[in-house]
Design an enzyme around this catalytic site. Structure first.
Site, PDB file in Angstrom:
ATOM      1  CB  SER A  26     134.084  59.844  34.723  1.00  0.00           C
ATOM      2  OG  SER A  26     135.677  59.830  34.893  1.00  0.00           O
TER       3      SER A  26
ATOM      4  CG  HIS B 121     136.100  59.806  26.673  1.00  0.00           C
ATOM      5  ND1 HIS B 121     135.632  60.908  27.479  1.00  0.00           N
ATOM      6  CD2 HIS B 121     136.409  60.788  25.378  1.00  0.00           C
ATOM      7  CE1 HIS B 121     136.226  62.390  26.988  1.00  0.00           C
ATOM      8  NE2 HIS B 121     136.608  62.068  25.184  1.00  0.00           N
TER       9      HIS B 121
ATOM     10  CG  ASP C  58     133.327  63.538  30.076  1.00  0.00           C
ATOM     11  OD1 ASP C  58     133.398  63.881  31.462  1.00  0.00           O
ATOM     12  OD2 ASP C  58     133.961  62.586  29.558  1.00  0.00           O
TER      13      ASP C  58
ATOM     14  CG  HIS D 211     132.743  58.468  31.274  1.00  0.00           C
ATOM     15  ND1 HIS D 211     132.245  58.374  29.744  1.00  0.00           N
ATOM     16  CD2 HIS D 211     134.045  58.832  31.425  1.00  0.00           C
ATOM     17  CE1 HIS D 211     133.178  59.213  29.364  1.00  0.00           C
ATOM     18  NE2 HIS D 211     134.134  59.623  30.237  1.00  0.00           N
TER      19      HIS D 211
ATOM     20  CG  MET E 139     139.598  62.037  25.874  1.00  0.00           C
ATOM     21  SD  MET E 139     139.591  62.558  27.776  1.00  0.00           S
ATOM     22  CE  MET E 139     139.214  61.137  28.279  1.00  0.00           C
TER      23      MET E 139
ATOM     24  CG  ASP F  75     137.438  60.224  31.342  1.00  0.00           C
ATOM     25  OD1 ASP F  75     136.918  60.118  30.522  1.00  0.00           O
ATOM     26  OD2 ASP F  75     136.892  59.505  32.304  1.00  0.00           O
TER      27      ASP F  75
ATOM     28  N   GLY G 101     141.441  66.123  29.178  1.00  0.00           N
ATOM     29  CA  GLY G 101     142.299  66.063  29.908  1.00  0.00           C
ATOM     30  C   GLY G 101     142.147  65.824  31.488  1.00  0.00           C
TER      31      GLY G 101
ATOM     32  CG  MET H 212     134.377  66.650  25.045  1.00  0.00           C
ATOM     33  SD  MET H 212     134.336  65.337  26.217  1.00  0.00           S
ATOM     34  CE  MET H 212     135.391  66.027  27.613  1.00  0.00           C
TER      35      MET H 212
ATOM     36  CG  MET I 262     142.898  61.108  29.485  1.00  0.00           C
ATOM     37  SD  MET I 262     142.901  62.050  30.518  1.00  0.00           S
ATOM     38  CE  MET I 262     141.410  62.395  30.924  1.00  0.00           C
TER      39      MET I 262
HETATM   40  C1  DX5 Z   1     137.861  64.437  30.965  1.00  0.00           C
HETATM   41  C2  DX5 Z   1     137.295  63.489  31.137  1.00  0.00           C
HETATM   42  C3  DX5 Z   1     135.708  63.635  32.136  1.00  0.00           C
HETATM   43  C4  DX5 Z   1     136.020  64.246  33.671  1.00  0.00           C
HETATM   44  C5  DX5 Z   1     135.357  64.454  33.448  1.00  0.00           C
HETATM   45  O1  DX5 Z   1     138.940  64.730  29.906  1.00  0.00           O
HETATM   46  O2  DX5 Z   1     136.736  62.785  29.855  1.00  0.00           O
HETATM   47  O3  DX5 Z   1     135.145  62.204  32.227  1.00  0.00           O
HETATM   48  O4  DX5 Z   1     136.402  62.580  34.337  1.00  0.00           O
HETATM   49  O5  DX5 Z   1     135.345  65.030  35.255  1.00  0.00           O
HETATM   50  P1  DX5 Z   1     134.507  65.626  35.948  1.00  0.00           P
HETATM   51  O6  DX5 Z   1     133.055  65.558  35.871  1.00  0.00           O
HETATM   52  O7  DX5 Z   1     134.880  65.864  37.381  1.00  0.00           O
HETATM   53  O8  DX5 Z   1     134.294  67.677  35.137  1.00  0.00           O
HETATM   54 ZN    ZN Z   2     135.230  61.866  29.852  1.00  0.00          ZN
END
Ligand code: DX5
Ligand code: ZN
Length: 217
Positions: A7, A65, A174, A32, A67, A34, A141, A136, A36
């Site tokens: 990610s 992904h 994740d 990946h 969110m 993310d 977040g 998750m 948001m």
């Molecule tokens: C969190 C994201 C993840 C995040 C994971 O909301 O969806 O993809 O980047 O980060 P780590 O691996 O640091 O927990």
């Molecule tokens: Zn993610």
């Protein structure tokens, strides 16, 4: 079968091109991304225009992904930006079945993600339409959080449902995935591993990516 999806949330956003090149050289299977919106989760990242530009860097599959609230509003934009897999949250889309069809109608893979508090039963009637379920293992977040241990039972339960029904669905995890727990999470039945801070906060991003790959095979 086992895949690493680093990610970029924990990457250096001022230098995404070289950051992505490092994970690609290290053997990342997916990238990946993310997204948001500051509503569904208490953080804002980037949207389709950024992803469209990143598409020029690599041909690796983009694992997007979402969110965001009511993701159905933006599916077409993310497909146009070059997404290969789009994952939406069960909690964010009232007409989840329709949203999944919207993704699949574009000929790409569809995933649904479950927050830690959301039971697997909530996707029972859409499961057969999915290519991937994202469990998750932290509250979404932010990167750098610790894995919530109760998710072990959830991943194991989902794996047994998938086997019982003889479905071809990936289980992605994740949040909080690190070198010291990835083998255990694999034993629960997950097969796609998102790793954010574990890779991007390392000194040598390429060799750290290789370590995750090696530990899985
Ligand atoms: C969190 C994201 C993840 C995040 C994971 O909301 O969806 O993809 O980047 O980060 P780590 O691996 O640091 O927990
Ligand atoms: Zn993610």
């Amino acid at each position: 079968m086992y895949k690493i999806s680093p990610s970029i949330l924990s990457a250096d956003f001022s230098d995404l091109k070289s950051e992505i090149n490092k994970i690609v050289e290290g053997g990342a299977d997916y990238i990946h991304l993310d997204v948001m919106d500051g509503l569904f989760v208490p953080n804002i990242t980037f949207g389709a225009p950024v992803i469209k530009n990143l598409r020029k860097i690599t041909n690796k599959p983009f694992d997007v992904h979402l969110m965001i609230e009511r993701p159905e509003r933006y599916i077409d934009d993310f497909v146009d930006a070059g997404a290969d897999i789009i994952t939406v949250h069960q909690e964010s889309s009232v007409h989840l079945h329709r949203t999944i069809q919207q993704i699949k109608n574009h000929g790409i893979k569809a995933g649904v993600s479950l927050n830690p508090a959301t039971p697997i039963e909530t996707i029972e009637y859409v499961l057969e339409n999915l290519d991937m379920v994202l469990i998750m293992t932290v509250n979404p977040g932010f990167g750098g959080q610790s894995l919530i241990k109760e998710m072990k039972e959830k991943v194991m339960k989902l794996r047994s449902i998938i086997e019982e029904k003889n479905l071809d669905i990936d289980i992605q995890v994740d949040g909080g995935v690190k070198l010291d727990n990835i083998e255990e999470i694999k034993s629960w039945g997950a097969n796609i591993f998102v790793v954010g801070s574990g890779i991007f906060k390392a000194k040598d991003i390429k060799s750290e990516t290789q370590k995750y790959k090696e530990i899985l095979f």
